[in-house]
Design a protein around this motif. Structure first.
Motif, PDB file in Angstrom:
ATOM      1  N   LEU A 175       0.834  -1.204   0.000  1.00 61.05           N
ATOM      2  CA  LEU A 175       0.000   0.000   0.000  1.00 61.05           C
ATOM      3  C   LEU A 175       0.868   1.252   0.000  1.00 61.05           C
ATOM      4  CD1 LEU A 175      -2.738   1.462   0.329  1.00 61.05           C
ATOM      5  CD2 LEU A 175      -2.505   1.119   2.811  1.00 61.05           C
ATOM      6  N   PHE A 176       1.836   1.340   0.880  1.00 61.22           N
ATOM      7  CA  PHE A 176       2.673   2.542   1.003  1.00 61.22           C
ATOM      8  C   PHE A 176       3.602   2.723  -0.187  1.00 61.22           C
ATOM      9  CE2 PHE A 176       1.047   2.723   5.201  1.00 61.22           C
ATOM     10  CZ  PHE A 176       1.323   3.992   5.697  1.00 61.22           C
ATOM     11  N   ILE A 177       3.990   1.627  -0.820  1.00 57.37           N
ATOM     12  CA  ILE A 177       4.854   1.725  -2.001  1.00 57.37           C
ATOM     13  C   ILE A 177       4.063   2.175  -3.222  1.00 57.37           C
ATOM     14  CG2 ILE A 177       6.261   0.354  -3.603  1.00 57.37           C
ATOM     15  CD1 ILE A 177       7.100  -1.358  -1.211  1.00 57.37           C
ATOM     16  N   GLY A 178       2.755   1.889  -3.221  1.00 59.62           N
ATOM     17  CA  GLY A 178       1.911   2.256  -4.349  1.00 59.62           C
ATOM     18  C   GLY A 178       1.511   1.089  -5.211  1.00 59.62           C
ATOM     19  N   LEU A 179       1.631  -0.151  -4.677  1.00 62.48           N
ATOM     20  CA  LEU A 179       1.285  -1.348  -5.446  1.00 62.48           C
ATOM     21  C   LEU A 179      -0.135  -1.819  -5.180  1.00 62.48           C
ATOM     22  CD1 LEU A 179       4.569  -3.371  -4.762  1.00 62.48           C
ATOM     23  CD2 LEU A 179       4.016  -2.053  -6.813  1.00 62.48           C
ATOM     24  N   SER A 180      -0.733  -1.355  -4.086  1.00 60.77           N
ATOM     25  CA  SER A 180      -2.058  -1.824  -3.682  1.00 60.77           C
ATOM     26  C   SER A 180      -2.899  -0.653  -3.231  1.00 60.77           C
ATOM     27  CB  SER A 180      -1.924  -2.854  -2.549  1.00 60.77           C
ATOM     28  OG  SER A 180      -3.175  -3.153  -1.967  1.00 60.77           O
ATOM     29  N   GLU A 181      -4.218  -0.832  -3.303  1.00 63.93           N
ATOM     30  CA  GLU A 181      -5.147   0.173  -2.806  1.00 63.93           C
ATOM     31  C   GLU A 181      -5.970  -0.370  -1.642  1.00 63.93           C
ATOM     32  OE1 GLU A 181      -7.473   1.624  -6.030  1.00 63.93           O
ATOM     33  OE2 GLU A 181      -5.763   2.557  -7.050  1.00 63.93           O
ATOM     34  N   GLY A 182      -5.467  -1.455  -1.023  1.00 65.97           N
ATOM     35  CA  GLY A 182      -6.186  -2.061   0.089  1.00 65.97           C
ATOM     36  C   GLY A 182      -6.960  -3.269  -0.385  1.00 65.97           C
ATOM     37  N   GLY A 183      -7.921  -3.708   0.418  1.00 64.61           N
ATOM     38  CA  GLY A 183      -8.715  -4.881   0.066  1.00 64.61           C
ATOM     39  C   GLY A 183      -8.181  -6.136   0.737  1.00 64.61           C
ATOM     40  N   ASP A 184      -8.056  -7.200  -0.032  1.00 64.12           N
ATOM     41  CA  ASP A 184      -7.639  -8.487   0.509  1.00 64.12           C
ATOM     42  C   ASP A 184      -6.164  -8.465   0.891  1.00 64.12           C
ATOM     43  OD1 ASP A 184      -6.515 -11.404   0.131  1.00 64.12           O
ATOM     44  OD2 ASP A 184      -8.668 -11.612   0.453  1.00 64.12           O
ATOM     45  N   ILE A 185      -5.870  -8.837   2.136  1.00 63.33           N
ATOM     46  CA  ILE A 185      -4.491  -8.803   2.631  1.00 63.33           C
ATOM     47  C   ILE A 185      -3.594  -9.749   1.850  1.00 63.33           C
ATOM     48  CG2 ILE A 185      -3.037  -9.484   4.595  1.00 63.33           C
ATOM     49  CD1 ILE A 185      -5.106  -8.300   6.447  1.00 63.33           C
ATOM     50  N   ASP A 186      -4.068 -10.952   1.593  1.00 65.18           N
ATOM     51  CA  ASP A 186      -3.236 -11.938   0.896  1.00 65.18           C
ATOM     52  C   ASP A 186      -2.917 -11.492  -0.524  1.00 65.18           C
ATOM     53  OD1 ASP A 186      -3.087 -13.964   2.996  1.00 65.18           O
ATOM     54  OD2 ASP A 186      -5.231 -14.228   2.650  1.00 65.18           O
ATOM     55  N   VAL A 187      -3.886 -10.874  -1.187  1.00 65.33           N
ATOM     56  CA  VAL A 187      -3.655 -10.381  -2.549  1.00 65.33           C
ATOM     57  C   VAL A 187      -2.613  -9.264  -2.537  1.00 65.33           C
ATOM     58  CG1 VAL A 187      -4.706  -9.161  -4.499  1.00 65.33           C
ATOM     59  CG2 VAL A 187      -5.926 -11.065  -3.402  1.00 65.33           C
ATOM     60  N   ALA A 188      -2.736  -8.345  -1.581  1.00 63.16           N
ATOM     61  CA  ALA A 188      -1.779  -7.242  -1.491  1.00 63.16           C
ATOM     62  C   ALA A 188      -0.375  -7.754  -1.179  1.00 63.16           C
ATOM     63  CB  ALA A 188      -2.231  -6.251  -0.422  1.00 63.16           C
ATOM     64  N   CYS A 189      -0.286  -8.753  -0.306  1.00 65.12           N
ATOM     65  CA  CYS A 189       1.010  -9.352   0.017  1.00 65.12           C
ATOM     66  C   CYS A 189       1.641  -9.949  -1.234  1.00 65.12           C
ATOM     67  CB  CYS A 189       0.828 -10.423   1.092  1.00 65.12           C
ATOM     68  SG  CYS A 189       2.344 -11.293   1.537  1.00 65.12           S
ATOM     69  N   GLU A 190       0.833 -10.643  -2.025  1.00 61.11           N
ATOM     70  CA  GLU A 190       1.358 -11.232  -3.262  1.00 61.11           C
ATOM     71  C   GLU A 190       1.758 -10.163  -4.271  1.00 61.11           C
ATOM     72  OE1 GLU A 190      -1.160 -14.229  -4.964  1.00 61.11           O
ATOM     73  OE2 GLU A 190      -0.261 -15.772  -3.701  1.00 61.11           O
ATOM     74  N   GLN A 191       1.102  -9.010  -4.232  1.00 61.68           N
ATOM     75  CA  GLN A 191       1.503  -7.925  -5.144  1.00 61.68           C
ATOM     76  C   GLN A 191       2.918  -7.456  -4.830  1.00 61.68           C
ATOM     77  OE1 GLN A 191      -1.960  -5.448  -4.375  1.00 61.68           O
ATOM     78  NE2 GLN A 191      -2.638  -5.656  -6.487  1.00 61.68           N
ATOM     79  N   LEU A 192       3.262  -7.369  -3.544  1.00 60.08           N
ATOM     80  CA  LEU A 192       4.623  -6.998  -3.194  1.00 60.08           C
ATOM     81  C   LEU A 192       5.600  -8.090  -3.619  1.00 60.08           C
ATOM     82  CD1 LEU A 192       6.120  -5.071  -0.430  1.00 60.08           C
ATOM     83  CD2 LEU A 192       6.795  -7.464  -0.405  1.00 60.08           C
ATOM     84  N   GLU A 193       5.248  -9.348  -3.374  1.00 61.47           N
ATOM     85  CA  GLU A 193       6.133 -10.457  -3.733  1.00 61.47           C
ATOM     86  C   GLU A 193       6.326 -10.555  -5.244  1.00 61.47           C
ATOM     87  OE1 GLU A 193       5.809 -14.186  -1.201  1.00 61.47           O
ATOM     88  OE2 GLU A 193       3.811 -13.330  -0.964  1.00 61.47           O
ATOM     89  N   SER A 194       5.257 -10.361  -5.994  1.00 59.93           N
ATOM     90  CA  SER A 194       5.355 -10.492  -7.448  1.00 59.93           C
ATOM     91  C   SER A 194       6.154  -9.340  -8.050  1.00 59.93           C
ATOM     92  CB  SER A 194       3.955 -10.536  -8.074  1.00 59.93           C
ATOM     93  OG  SER A 194       3.269  -9.301  -7.909  1.00 59.93           O
ATOM     94  N   THR A 195       6.109  -8.167  -7.428  1.00 58.53           N
ATOM     95  CA  THR A 195       6.931  -7.045  -7.895  1.00 58.53           C
ATOM     96  C   THR A 195       8.398  -7.302  -7.577  1.00 58.53           C
ATOM     97  OG1 THR A 195       5.073  -5.537  -7.515  1.00 58.53           O
ATOM     98  CG2 THR A 195       7.253  -4.541  -7.794  1.00 58.53           C
ATOM     99  N   ALA A 196       8.662  -7.838  -6.378  1.00 58.66           N
ATOM    100  CA  ALA A 196      10.032  -8.116  -5.974  1.00 58.66           C
ATOM    101  C   ALA A 196      10.699  -9.140  -6.876  1.00 58.66           C
ATOM    102  CB  ALA A 196      10.057  -8.601  -4.527  1.00 58.66           C
ATOM    103  N   ILE A 197       9.932 -10.109  -7.356  1.00 57.49           N
ATOM    104  CA  ILE A 197      10.520 -11.181  -8.153  1.00 57.49           C
ATOM    105  C   ILE A 197      10.998 -10.678  -9.516  1.00 57.49           C
ATOM    106  CG2 ILE A 197       8.536 -12.098  -9.453  1.00 57.49           C
ATOM    107  CD1 ILE A 197       9.334 -14.869  -8.489  1.00 57.49           C
ATOM    108  N   GLU A 198      10.521  -9.503  -9.914  1.00 52.62           N
ATOM    109  CA  GLU A 198      10.973  -8.908 -11.175  1.00 52.62           C
ATOM    110  C   GLU A 198      12.351  -8.262 -11.028  1.00 52.62           C
ATOM    111  OE1 GLU A 198       9.438  -8.928 -14.054  1.00 52.62           O
ATOM    112  OE2 GLU A 198       7.310  -9.302 -13.668  1.00 52.62           O
ATOM    113  N   PHE A 199      12.788  -8.027  -9.797  1.00 54.70           N
ATOM    114  CA  PHE A 199      14.084  -7.382  -9.564  1.00 54.70           C
ATOM    115  C   PHE A 199      15.201  -8.406  -9.724  1.00 54.70           C
ATOM    116  CE2 PHE A 199      17.496  -6.082  -6.603  1.00 54.70           C
ATOM    117  CZ  PHE A 199      17.868  -4.891  -7.226  1.00 54.70           C
ATOM    118  N   ASN A 200      16.179  -8.094 -10.544  1.00 56.53           N
ATOM    119  CA  ASN A 200      17.245  -9.046 -10.848  1.00 56.53           C
ATOM    120  C   ASN A 200      18.581  -8.681 -10.206  1.00 56.53           C
ATOM    121  OD1 ASN A 200      15.630 -10.713 -12.555  1.00 56.53           O
ATOM    122  ND2 ASN A 200      15.818  -9.172 -14.180  1.00 56.53           N
ATOM    123  N   GLY A 201      18.586  -7.669  -9.333  1.00 51.41           N
ATOM    124  CA  GLY A 201      19.832  -7.273  -8.688  1.00 51.41           C
ATOM    125  C   GLY A 201      20.213  -8.215  -7.559  1.00 51.41           C
ATOM    126  N   LYS A 202      21.304  -7.884  -6.882  1.00 45.83           N
ATOM    127  CA  LYS A 202      21.839  -8.753  -5.834  1.00 45.83           C
ATOM    128  C   LYS A 202      21.471  -8.303  -4.425  1.00 45.83           C
ATOM    129  CE  LYS A 202      25.767 -10.458  -8.519  1.00 45.83           C
ATOM    130  NZ  LYS A 202      27.247 -10.623  -8.569  1.00 45.83           N
TER     131      LYS A 202
END
Length: 596
Positions: free
Chosen positions: A452-479
């Motif tokens: 929510l604070f990063i700007g990936l979610s607008e609230g709603g289902d907690i599990d869905v919002a958690c997965e939004q953070l995880e799915s964004t993180a998995i796109e990062f290829n740095g170390k």
């Protein structure tokens, strides 16, 4: 020359006994087959050519398995003597062995019996499928080609399989929120999903588990996929395999499928963990004896122990009065019992599997559903909580903003700057709230609030919002990512991780211009570093001999990988190998607490 092929297989379903018997049937040499502890062994004598021929025979017949820990070939000097492989009459329990897979890929015939893998409880014949599809084909290939054509034409098909009646449907027909994605053509998997070689190897193991994968952007758009992650799997019985081959022949890469395999795994750095049990994983027995009968019911699993040993199953009812163990976060429990900390039971379950009962250990338990904790154990001190992830994350954005502003002057200025720099995002945060049909853990709530604070979610289902953070993180290829503050503060009764500090550091990095991909990865990367720091502190205090990893949050591939990277240079890492890392392991570990 005499050599031995050794396979350390820790399951008791007799699969490797049947596989070795199959090798004996096909070999021209006289073989000695036997078990030595958890090892299944083939011994043979011959010249170099004969032994090379045996190795070429063994290689395609012996599959990779979740329960095959290692395999090796070594030269031996003595005959195996009277050691013999016991003939076990166990239920067949794998989808299909390598030999059956190769046969079906050639002939599309899933109906031939096999003395290695066999069928599941629900056997289906060619005649039954012909009746269901209103055809009269003598050829399996013609039958499954027609079934594939019907699925393509009608967009959906229900078919009897060895796993019951399954419904398959084409992708792109609107999201199927309760179904998984079955892959028909593995050659296109890496172009459609974010997947590592470790994950691909795990999907191909003989147990055919499912795995949580993120679809790539183009594939998502083409097929109208709405979720961040999907359970993905390969065909897990012979009839489903024949249909998937026929679909692949017609250019279909993947389809929706209900009845997703219950066995779910995660994998990273050639380490695979079992997230959810399935197929024949239970019952499980252990030789440890208890002076008094004890029982624990946890998430549908029952663990029971007495003077004859321990038993873990799903539907076991003790016949004698027993001490009842109840999780401390089980508010619905009634009656008397011994309350226990899930993280302590998780540590105990790993100690059981690895015979570490008396060793000083650091226990890491990070769960999506239960209160997480980092703790330590030593025989002199017992269990000590080092960091409690207590569920104090608010479900409303405005409450978190107010809480950070009230911490100190720096917190107040941070909230003001955040509001000034990102007015629309601030408004979204202020008006957002979360809800859940389950009881998500503190870490699940924290990652949802971070989204929510990063700007990936607008609230709603907690599990869905958690997965939004995880799915964004998995796109990062740095170390490495920015340092998110997972810090311990001393409370009245425990040392707890303060979620406000983590969100506060994310706001600071957001104001510094760090993008959402790097910030999301920071939450995972920093948690792994925090785990490493806690292990070092524990080691300094009690001199640990290893670290145990448990909890469903380790389904996150990045967290699993980064945690191994943080710990493995200095410590031996232990995890559940025969059991899933959350749920069933808690039940069996609980009834042994106090018997270390």
């Amino acid at each position: 020359m005499r050599i031995a092929f050794k396979f350390q297989y820790i399951h008791d379903n007799a699969l490797f006994a049947r596989l070795l018997e199959r090798v004996r049937e096909k070999s021209d040499l006289s073989l000695c087959l036997y078990e030595d502890a958890s090892y299944h062994v083939i011994e043979a004598s011959g010249d170099q050519g004969e032994l090379e021929a045996l190795a070429e025979l063994v290689s395609p017949l012996i599959p990779q398995s979740l329960f095959l820990l290692e395999h090796q070939i070594e030269e031996v000097n003595e005959e195996c003597g009277n050691k013999l492989l016991e003939k076990k009459k166990e239920p067949y329990s794998v989808p299909y062995c390598p030999e059956c897979q190769h046969r079906i890929m050639r002939s599309y015939d899933p109906f031939q019996p096999c003395n290695v893998c066999g069928f599941s409880d629900s056997e289906v014949s060619l005649e039954q499928l012909n009746t269901a599809l209103q055809t009269d084909f003598k050829s399996s290939k013609e039958l499954f080609s027609l079934a594939a054509a019907k699925l393509i034409e009608d967009k959906e098909l229900s078919l009897m399989t060895h796993n019951g009646i399954r419904t398959f449907s084409l992708l792109g027909r609107g999201d199927k929120s309760d179904e998984g994605i079955m892959i028909c053509d593995p050659s296109e998997l890496s172009s459609s999903f974010l997947i590592t070689q470790d994950e691909l190897d795990t999907l191909m193991m003989i147990e055919k588990p499912s795995m949580r994968l993120k679809p790539k952007l183009t594939f998502r758009a083409e097929n109208d996929l709405q979720r961040a992650f999907y359970p993905v799997f390969f065909a897990d019985d012979t009839i489903t395999l024949a249909l998937s081959l026929a679909l692949s022949d017609k250019g279909v890469f993947a389809v929706y499928c209900d009845q997703v395999p219950a066995l779910r795994t995660a994998s990273a750095l050639q380490e695979h963990v079992i997230i959810n049990e399935g197929r024949d994983m239970l019952p499980w027995q252990h030789h440890m004896k208890l002076d008094s009968a004890a029982v624990c019911n946890f998430e549908g699993f029952t663990a029971y122990g007495d003077e004859s040993g321990l038993l873990l199953d799903k539907s076991f009812v003790p016949q004698v009065p027993s001490i009842s163990y109840i999780s401390k976060d089980d508010l619905s429990s009634e009656g008397k019992g011994v309350y226990f900390e899930p993280s302590h039971a998780a540590l105990r379950s790993v100690a059981l599997e690895h015979d570490l009962e008396t060793k000083p250990l650091c226990g890491i338990y990070l769960s999506r559903q239960h209160d997480s904790q980092i703790c330590s154990y030593s025989s002199k001190i017992g269990y000590t909580a080092l960091a409690d992830f207590i569920n104090e994350v608010p479900t409303e954005g405005r409450v978190m903003l107010a809480s950070i502003a009230q911490m100190d002057d720096a917190g107040r200025r941070l909230v003001e700057n955040y509001k000034r720099e990102y007015p629309k995002l601030y408004e979204t945060v202020e008006n957002a709230s979360f809800s859940s049909s389950s009881t998500p853990s503190m870490l699940t709530r924290l990652w949802a609030m971070a989204a929510l604070f990063i700007g990936l979610s607008e609230g709603g289902d907690i599990d869905v919002a958690c997965e939004q953070l995880e799915s964004t993180a998995i796109e990062f290829n740095g170390k490495s990512g920015p340092r998110i503050d997972y810090k311990v503060t001393k409370g009245e009764n425990s040392y707890k991780v303060d979620p406000r500090l983590a969100i506060r550091s994310a706001m600071s990095f957001k104001l510094a211009g760090v993008d959402e991909y790097l910030l999301s990865f920071g939450f995972i990367d920093s948690l792994a570093d925090f785990i490493g720091q806690q292990a070092e502190m524990t080691d300094a205090n009690i001199g640990i001999e290893g670290v145990t990893l448990c909890g469903s949050l380790f389904e996150n591939r990045q967290l699993l990988m980064r945690t191994y990277n943080a710990l493995s240079p200095n410590y031996t890492i232990y995890r559940n190998k025969r059991l899933p890392i959350d749920g069933a392991n808690i039940a069996i570990g609980a009834i042994t607490l106090g018997r270390e």
